[in-house]
Design a protein around this motif. Structure first.
Motif, PDB file in Angstrom:
ATOM      1  N   GLU A 121      21.802 -42.884 -47.830  1.00  0.00           N
ATOM      2  CA  GLU A 121      22.375 -43.932 -46.998  1.00  0.00           C
ATOM      3  C   GLU A 121      23.481 -43.366 -46.120  1.00  0.00           C
ATOM      4  O   GLU A 121      23.622 -43.754 -44.974  1.00  0.00           O
ATOM      5  CB  GLU A 121      22.868 -45.048 -47.918  1.00  0.00           C
ATOM      6  N   GLY A 122      24.235 -42.430 -46.666  1.00  0.00           N
ATOM      7  CA  GLY A 122      25.306 -41.815 -45.900  1.00  0.00           C
ATOM      8  C   GLY A 122      24.893 -40.520 -45.226  1.00  0.00           C
ATOM      9  O   GLY A 122      25.718 -39.822 -44.637  1.00  0.00           O
ATOM     10  N   THR A 123      23.615 -40.197 -45.289  1.00  0.00           N
ATOM     11  CA  THR A 123      23.116 -38.959 -44.685  1.00  0.00           C
ATOM     12  C   THR A 123      23.270 -39.012 -43.174  1.00  0.00           C
ATOM     13  O   THR A 123      22.878 -39.998 -42.547  1.00  0.00           O
ATOM     14  CB  THR A 123      21.630 -38.751 -45.048  1.00  0.00           C
ATOM     15  N   PRO A 124      23.809 -37.975 -42.572  1.00  0.00           N
ATOM     16  CA  PRO A 124      23.933 -37.951 -41.113  1.00  0.00           C
ATOM     17  C   PRO A 124      22.559 -37.985 -40.439  1.00  0.00           C
ATOM     18  O   PRO A 124      21.599 -37.384 -40.929  1.00  0.00           O
ATOM     19  CB  PRO A 124      24.637 -36.620 -40.828  1.00  0.00           C
ATOM     20  N   MET A 125      22.471 -38.681 -39.317  1.00  0.00           N
ATOM     21  CA  MET A 125      21.205 -38.786 -38.602  1.00  0.00           C
ATOM     22  C   MET A 125      20.701 -37.423 -38.137  1.00  0.00           C
ATOM     23  O   MET A 125      19.497 -37.211 -38.050  1.00  0.00           O
ATOM     24  CB  MET A 125      21.333 -39.747 -37.413  1.00  0.00           C
ATOM     25  N   ARG A 126      21.589 -36.501 -37.857  1.00  0.00           N
ATOM     26  CA  ARG A 126      21.146 -35.150 -37.482  1.00  0.00           C
ATOM     27  C   ARG A 126      20.281 -34.554 -38.590  1.00  0.00           C
ATOM     28  O   ARG A 126      19.276 -33.909 -38.337  1.00  0.00           O
ATOM     29  CB  ARG A 126      22.344 -34.239 -37.216  1.00  0.00           C
ATOM     30  N   GLU A 127      20.686 -34.791 -39.837  1.00  0.00           N
ATOM     31  CA  GLU A 127      19.934 -34.273 -40.989  1.00  0.00           C
ATOM     32  C   GLU A 127      18.598 -35.010 -41.126  1.00  0.00           C
ATOM     33  O   GLU A 127      17.572 -34.400 -41.421  1.00  0.00           O
ATOM     34  CB  GLU A 127      20.771 -34.421 -42.266  1.00  0.00           C
ATOM     35  N   VAL A 128      18.602 -36.320 -40.918  1.00  0.00           N
ATOM     36  CA  VAL A 128      17.363 -37.106 -40.984  1.00  0.00           C
ATOM     37  C   VAL A 128      16.362 -36.600 -39.955  1.00  0.00           C
ATOM     38  O   VAL A 128      15.193 -36.350 -40.278  1.00  0.00           O
ATOM     39  CB  VAL A 128      17.651 -38.615 -40.763  1.00  0.00           C
ATOM     40  N   VAL A 129      16.803 -36.424 -38.719  1.00  0.00           N
ATOM     41  CA  VAL A 129      15.915 -35.941 -37.652  1.00  0.00           C
ATOM     42  C   VAL A 129      15.418 -34.536 -37.969  1.00  0.00           C
ATOM     43  O   VAL A 129      14.250 -34.217 -37.779  1.00  0.00           O
ATOM     44  CB  VAL A 129      16.615 -36.012 -36.278  1.00  0.00           C
ATOM     45  N   GLU A 136      21.481 -43.823 -56.956  1.00  0.00           N
ATOM     46  CA  GLU A 136      20.662 -43.906 -58.172  1.00  0.00           C
ATOM     47  C   GLU A 136      19.185 -43.662 -57.869  1.00  0.00           C
ATOM     48  O   GLU A 136      18.324 -43.948 -58.690  1.00  0.00           O
ATOM     49  CB  GLU A 136      20.824 -45.287 -58.833  1.00  0.00           C
ATOM     50  N   ASP A 137      18.894 -43.162 -56.680  1.00  0.00           N
ATOM     51  CA  ASP A 137      17.527 -42.881 -56.219  1.00  0.00           C
ATOM     52  C   ASP A 137      16.655 -44.123 -56.071  1.00  0.00           C
ATOM     53  O   ASP A 137      15.436 -44.051 -56.166  1.00  0.00           O
ATOM     54  CB  ASP A 137      16.827 -41.857 -57.126  1.00  0.00           C
ATOM     55  N   ASN A 138      17.281 -45.275 -55.827  1.00  0.00           N
ATOM     56  CA  ASN A 138      16.538 -46.497 -55.528  1.00  0.00           C
ATOM     57  C   ASN A 138      16.235 -46.542 -54.037  1.00  0.00           C
ATOM     58  O   ASN A 138      17.086 -46.183 -53.211  1.00  0.00           O
ATOM     59  CB  ASN A 138      17.349 -47.743 -55.908  1.00  0.00           C
ATOM     60  N   LEU A 139      15.046 -46.995 -53.693  1.00  0.00           N
ATOM     61  CA  LEU A 139      14.658 -47.125 -52.287  1.00  0.00           C
ATOM     62  C   LEU A 139      15.458 -48.263 -51.653  1.00  0.00           C
ATOM     63  O   LEU A 139      15.402 -49.397 -52.120  1.00  0.00           O
ATOM     64  CB  LEU A 139      13.158 -47.414 -52.180  1.00  0.00           C
ATOM     65  N   ILE A 140      16.211 -47.950 -50.597  1.00  0.00           N
ATOM     66  CA  ILE A 140      17.012 -48.982 -49.935  1.00  0.00           C
ATOM     67  C   ILE A 140      16.665 -49.135 -48.455  1.00  0.00           C
ATOM     68  O   ILE A 140      17.132 -50.056 -47.804  1.00  0.00           O
ATOM     69  CB  ILE A 140      18.522 -48.717 -50.084  1.00  0.00           C
ATOM     70  N   GLY A 141      15.858 -48.232 -47.948  1.00  0.00           N
ATOM     71  CA  GLY A 141      15.494 -48.316 -46.538  1.00  0.00           C
ATOM     72  C   GLY A 141      14.543 -47.208 -46.165  1.00  0.00           C
ATOM     73  O   GLY A 141      14.133 -46.401 -47.007  1.00  0.00           O
ATOM     74  N   ILE A 142      14.181 -47.207 -44.888  1.00  0.00           N
ATOM     75  CA  ILE A 142      13.280 -46.170 -44.388  1.00  0.00           C
ATOM     76  C   ILE A 142      13.603 -45.945 -42.915  1.00  0.00           C
ATOM     77  O   ILE A 142      13.998 -46.880 -42.210  1.00  0.00           O
ATOM     78  CB  ILE A 142      11.802 -46.568 -44.610  1.00  0.00           C
ATOM     79  N   ILE A 143      13.485 -44.718 -42.482  1.00  0.00           N
ATOM     80  CA  ILE A 143      13.653 -44.390 -41.068  1.00  0.00           C
ATOM     81  C   ILE A 143      12.365 -43.743 -40.603  1.00  0.00           C
ATOM     82  O   ILE A 143      11.888 -42.783 -41.212  1.00  0.00           O
ATOM     83  CB  ILE A 143      14.837 -43.441 -40.820  1.00  0.00           C
ATOM     84  N   SER A 144      11.801 -44.284 -39.540  1.00  0.00           N
ATOM     85  CA  SER A 144      10.555 -43.738 -39.007  1.00  0.00           C
ATOM     86  C   SER A 144      10.786 -43.200 -37.598  1.00  0.00           C
ATOM     87  O   SER A 144      11.795 -43.499 -36.960  1.00  0.00           O
ATOM     88  CB  SER A 144       9.474 -44.828 -38.961  1.00  0.00           C
ATOM     89  N   GLU A 145       9.822 -42.416 -37.135  1.00  0.00           N
ATOM     90  CA  GLU A 145       9.868 -41.959 -35.749  1.00  0.00           C
ATOM     91  C   GLU A 145       9.940 -43.172 -34.826  1.00  0.00           C
ATOM     92  O   GLU A 145      10.655 -43.172 -33.833  1.00  0.00           O
ATOM     93  CB  GLU A 145       8.613 -41.146 -35.420  1.00  0.00           C
ATOM     94  N   LYS A 146       9.190 -44.203 -35.167  1.00  0.00           N
ATOM     95  CA  LYS A 146       9.176 -45.429 -34.368  1.00  0.00           C
ATOM     96  C   LYS A 146      10.569 -46.054 -34.328  1.00  0.00           C
ATOM     97  O   LYS A 146      11.015 -46.501 -33.271  1.00  0.00           O
ATOM     98  CB  LYS A 146       8.155 -46.406 -34.951  1.00  0.00           C
ATOM     99  N   ASP A 147      11.262 -46.088 -35.470  1.00  0.00           N
ATOM    100  CA  ASP A 147      12.632 -46.625 -35.494  1.00  0.00           C
ATOM    101  C   ASP A 147      13.512 -45.881 -34.503  1.00  0.00           C
ATOM    102  O   ASP A 147      14.298 -46.484 -33.778  1.00  0.00           O
ATOM    103  CB  ASP A 147      13.258 -46.495 -36.891  1.00  0.00           C
ATOM    104  N   LEU A 148      13.382 -44.576 -34.481  1.00  0.00           N
ATOM    105  CA  LEU A 148      14.204 -43.772 -33.578  1.00  0.00           C
ATOM    106  C   LEU A 148      13.859 -44.061 -32.119  1.00  0.00           C
ATOM    107  O   LEU A 148      14.734 -44.216 -31.275  1.00  0.00           O
ATOM    108  CB  LEU A 148      14.028 -42.284 -33.868  1.00  0.00           C
ATOM    109  N   MET A 149      12.576 -44.168 -31.837  1.00  0.00           N
ATOM    110  CA  MET A 149      12.154 -44.399 -30.453  1.00  0.00           C
ATOM    111  C   MET A 149      12.468 -45.815 -29.975  1.00  0.00           C
ATOM    112  O   MET A 149      12.642 -46.036 -28.785  1.00  0.00           O
ATOM    113  CB  MET A 149      10.665 -44.118 -30.295  1.00  0.00           C
ATOM    114  N   LEU A 150      12.547 -46.759 -30.891  1.00  0.00           N
ATOM    115  CA  LEU A 150      12.801 -48.139 -30.504  1.00  0.00           C
ATOM    116  C   LEU A 150      14.281 -48.476 -30.414  1.00  0.00           C
ATOM    117  O   LEU A 150      14.624 -49.585 -30.024  1.00  0.00           O
ATOM    118  CB  LEU A 150      12.112 -49.110 -31.472  1.00  0.00           C
TER     119      LEU A 150
END
Length: 131
Positions: A1-9, A26-40
């Protein structure tokens, strides 16, 4: 969640992934980032694609602002998931209805895998002796 977007990309591009699950401490799924999210992202899209003349300075400024964010601010929350015990019909139906190519598979809130359209087609082919 606190991961910098540079690292995500970096992860998405280096690992040739189309989406990256975002987990809490705690390794629970809280969200997702997709290529589409970035482009939109409106700011990115407007700067990069909407103008007749490419404005390199404004495009770079826009990208720097997006990349200086953290994953929690950019991610899609309330991720559509399927359970590991669900029939294959559930993800197939959700993919068609929601126009998704992949869905996270969870056990409780923990991600245990990702099912894709290709997985479902391969299973149907195997079950019907097509392959």
């Amino acid at each position: 969640e606190g991961t910098p977007m540079r690292e995500v990309v970096r992860i998405i591009t280096e690992k040739d992934m189309s989406r990256l699950p975002i987990l809490d401490k705690e390794d629970n799924l809280i969200g997702i980032i997709s290529e589409k999210d970035l482009m939109l992202k409106k700011e990115w899209f407007e700067r990069f694609c909407m103008y007749d003349s490419f404005d390199a300075k404004n495009t770079m400024n826009s990208m720097v602002r997006i990349l200086s964010n953290i994953a929690g601010r950019v991610m899609t929350k309330n991720v559509l998931t399927v359970g590991e015990e669900d029939s294959v019909c559930k993800p197939a139906k959700l993919m068609v209805e929601q126009r998704k190519n992949q869905l996270p598979v969870v056990k409780g809130k923990k991600i245990v895998g990702i099912i894709t359209r290709k997985d479902i087609v391969a299973l149907v082919a195997e079950e019907t002796n097509v392959s």
